[in-house]
Design a protein around this motif. Structure first.
Motif, PDB file in Angstrom:
ATOM      1  N   HIS A 158      31.375  -3.997  11.008  1.00  0.00           N
ATOM      2  CA  HIS A 158      30.571  -5.108  10.507  1.00  0.00           C
ATOM      3  C   HIS A 158      31.237  -5.783   9.310  1.00  0.00           C
ATOM      4  CE1 HIS A 158      27.740  -3.239  13.093  1.00  0.00           C
ATOM      5  NE2 HIS A 158      27.541  -2.208  12.291  1.00  0.00           N
ATOM      6  N   THR A 159      30.800  -6.994   9.027  1.00  0.00           N
ATOM      7  CA  THR A 159      31.389  -7.756   7.941  1.00  0.00           C
ATOM      8  C   THR A 159      30.305  -8.172   6.957  1.00  0.00           C
ATOM      9  OG1 THR A 159      32.983  -8.649   9.510  1.00  0.00           O
ATOM     10  CG2 THR A 159      32.782  -9.776   7.394  1.00  0.00           C
ATOM     11  N   LEU A 160      30.559  -7.942   5.682  1.00  0.00           N
ATOM     12  CA  LEU A 160      29.593  -8.337   4.653  1.00  0.00           C
ATOM     13  C   LEU A 160      30.035  -9.675   4.078  1.00  0.00           C
ATOM     14  CD1 LEU A 160      27.113  -7.276   3.078  1.00  0.00           C
ATOM     15  CD2 LEU A 160      28.715  -6.414   1.377  1.00  0.00           C
ATOM     16  N   ASN A 161      29.155 -10.649   4.135  1.00  0.00           N
ATOM     17  CA  ASN A 161      29.498 -11.965   3.616  1.00  0.00           C
ATOM     18  C   ASN A 161      29.114 -12.040   2.138  1.00  0.00           C
ATOM     19  OD1 ASN A 161      29.230 -14.754   2.847  1.00  0.00           O
ATOM     20  ND2 ASN A 161      29.474 -15.250   5.009  1.00  0.00           N
ATOM     21  N   VAL A 162      30.137 -12.106   1.296  1.00  0.00           N
ATOM     22  CA  VAL A 162      29.903 -12.042  -0.158  1.00  0.00           C
ATOM     23  C   VAL A 162      29.052 -13.218  -0.636  1.00  0.00           C
ATOM     24  CG1 VAL A 162      31.055 -12.181  -2.408  1.00  0.00           C
ATOM     25  CG2 VAL A 162      31.958 -10.689  -0.627  1.00  0.00           C
ATOM     26  N   ASP A 163      29.325 -14.417  -0.133  1.00  0.00           N
ATOM     27  CA  ASP A 163      28.534 -15.585  -0.550  1.00  0.00           C
ATOM     28  C   ASP A 163      27.056 -15.354  -0.258  1.00  0.00           C
ATOM     29  OD1 ASP A 163      30.620 -16.982  -1.544  1.00  0.00           O
ATOM     30  OD2 ASP A 163      30.968 -18.174   0.269  1.00  0.00           O
ATOM     31  N   SER A 164      26.761 -14.759   0.908  1.00  0.00           N
ATOM     32  CA  SER A 164      25.359 -14.535   1.278  1.00  0.00           C
ATOM     33  C   SER A 164      24.717 -13.463   0.401  1.00  0.00           C
ATOM     34  CB  SER A 164      25.256 -14.117   2.741  1.00  0.00           C
ATOM     35  OG  SER A 164      25.838 -15.099   3.564  1.00  0.00           O
ATOM     36  N   VAL A 165      25.509 -12.436   0.034  1.00  0.00           N
ATOM     37  CA  VAL A 165      24.955 -11.414  -0.863  1.00  0.00           C
ATOM     38  C   VAL A 165      24.499 -12.074  -2.156  1.00  0.00           C
ATOM     39  CG1 VAL A 165      25.513  -9.378  -2.261  1.00  0.00           C
ATOM     40  CG2 VAL A 165      26.368  -9.552   0.084  1.00  0.00           C
ATOM     41  N   LEU A 166      25.299 -13.018  -2.659  1.00  0.00           N
ATOM     42  CA  LEU A 166      24.982 -13.641  -3.943  1.00  0.00           C
ATOM     43  C   LEU A 166      23.860 -14.662  -3.838  1.00  0.00           C
ATOM     44  CD1 LEU A 166      28.580 -14.187  -5.416  1.00  0.00           C
ATOM     45  CD2 LEU A 166      27.142 -12.149  -5.465  1.00  0.00           C
ATOM     46  N   SER A 167      23.799 -15.387  -2.697  1.00  0.00           N
ATOM     47  CA  SER A 167      22.874 -16.528  -2.665  1.00  0.00           C
ATOM     48  C   SER A 167      21.700 -16.367  -1.704  1.00  0.00           C
ATOM     49  CB  SER A 167      23.651 -17.798  -2.289  1.00  0.00           C
ATOM     50  OG  SER A 167      24.203 -17.627  -1.003  1.00  0.00           O
ATOM     51  N   ALA A 168      21.768 -15.425  -0.761  1.00  0.00           N
ATOM     52  CA  ALA A 168      20.701 -15.358   0.249  1.00  0.00           C
ATOM     53  C   ALA A 168      19.979 -14.014   0.256  1.00  0.00           C
ATOM     54  CB  ALA A 168      21.310 -15.636   1.632  1.00  0.00           C
ATOM     55  N   CYS A 169      20.154 -13.236  -0.809  1.00  0.00           N
ATOM     56  CA  CYS A 169      19.514 -11.913  -0.864  1.00  0.00           C
ATOM     57  C   CYS A 169      18.706 -11.771  -2.163  1.00  0.00           C
ATOM     58  CB  CYS A 169      20.571 -10.822  -0.749  1.00  0.00           C
ATOM     59  SG  CYS A 169      21.399 -10.817   0.844  1.00  0.00           S
ATOM     60  N   PRO A 170      17.569 -12.486  -2.275  1.00  0.00           N
ATOM     61  CA  PRO A 170      16.817 -12.454  -3.532  1.00  0.00           C
ATOM     62  C   PRO A 170      16.265 -11.081  -3.896  1.00  0.00           C
ATOM     63  CG  PRO A 170      15.630 -13.690  -1.836  1.00  0.00           C
ATOM     64  CD  PRO A 170      17.004 -13.436  -1.310  1.00  0.00           C
ATOM     65  N   VAL A 171      15.951 -10.250  -2.902  1.00  0.00           N
ATOM     66  CA  VAL A 171      15.396  -8.921  -3.249  1.00  0.00           C
ATOM     67  C   VAL A 171      16.467  -8.065  -3.926  1.00  0.00           C
ATOM     68  CG1 VAL A 171      14.366  -6.806  -2.348  1.00  0.00           C
ATOM     69  CG2 VAL A 171      13.700  -9.012  -1.386  1.00  0.00           C
TER      70      VAL A 171
END
Ligand code: HEM
Length: 203
Positions: free
Chosen positions: A29-42
């Motif tokens: 699997h691949t973790l998208n760093v941009d999404s961790v920063l901007s799409a994971c408010p919890v």
């Protein structure tokens, strides 16, 4: 995260839904760093809450440039130093925090109507007022990505006899910049098991 199954589940569910690009056939699997920063408010809220709840050292020191009266109780004299302990800012300023601010709440920084984080200038872990830590975005981003990787890849449990409920963090501060943070009073002995997910980071 791993000490509270609700926090761990919330964070994992959010990462799986918004930041993990799954390749089921290869288990790669691949973790998208941009999404961790901007799409994971919890996850972001959880890290902010760790900053608030554990970050209770004295990060902010200011020199008084001119005699100044503060409210009706304090006279600050020119040349003096003002230490602003985060233990007061992060708990005692009741207008800034909800009444339950003496307990850890991983959703505390979430906007009520969903989406994004509440901003609060009472969170002083990176300073405040006219001067902030210039490395705060860099430091926060690294912590978020590390936390995301650990949440997805590791199951962490206390070794028998060293349960987390018995751990105390009442009197030890770290070294260097970590003097802002309360640390466990003694080493935490844990067992780290793989969740079986292979995660790589892309940017
Ligand atoms: C979790 C990590 C970090 C914490 C908690 C932290 C906290 C702080 C605090 C409380 C201050 C004083 C701010 C003030 O007086 O208002 C500060 C200043 C500073 N920090 Fe950080 N910091 C962190 C990471 C970093 C990183 C990664 C860098 C560089 C890449 C950095 C560079 C600086 C610099 C250069 C200053 C001095 C700024 C000035 O005097 O104008 N910090 N930091």
């Amino acid at each position: 995260m791993h000490a509270d199954p609700v926090v761990l589940r919330d964070v994992r569910d959010e990462l799986m839904a918004h930041a993990l690009v799954r390749a089921d056939e290869t288990n790669y699997h691949t973790l998208n760093v941009d999404s961790v920063l901007s799409a994971c408010p919890v996850l972001n809220s959880t890290v902010h809450e760790v900053f608030r709840f554990r970050g209770i050292g004295t990060g902010m020191v200011r020199r008084v440039l001119a005699d100044q009266r503060l409210g009706s109780g304090y006279m600050l004299k020119k040349g003096g130093l003002v230490f602003a302990p985060n233990s007061v800012q992060h708990f005692g300023v009741t207008r800034a925090w909800d009444a339950d601010c003496d307990i850890f709440g991983h959703r505390r920084f979430l906007q009520l109507n969903g989406g994004g984080l509440k901003g609060t200038s009472a969170l002083r872990i990176f300073g405040g007022g006219g001067s902030y830590c210039p490395g705060r975005h860099f430091a926060s981003a690294q912590l978020l990505v590390f936390a995301a990787l650990v949440a997805l890849r590791a199951d962490i449990r206390p070794v028998p006899g060293r349960e987390w409920a018995n751990a105390t963090a009442d009197k030890s501060f770290g070294l260097g910049i970590a003097t802002g943070f309360l640390m466990p009073d003694s080493d935490l002995e844990v067992k780290i098991l793989s969740t079986g997910k292979n995660v790589v980071i892309i940017k």
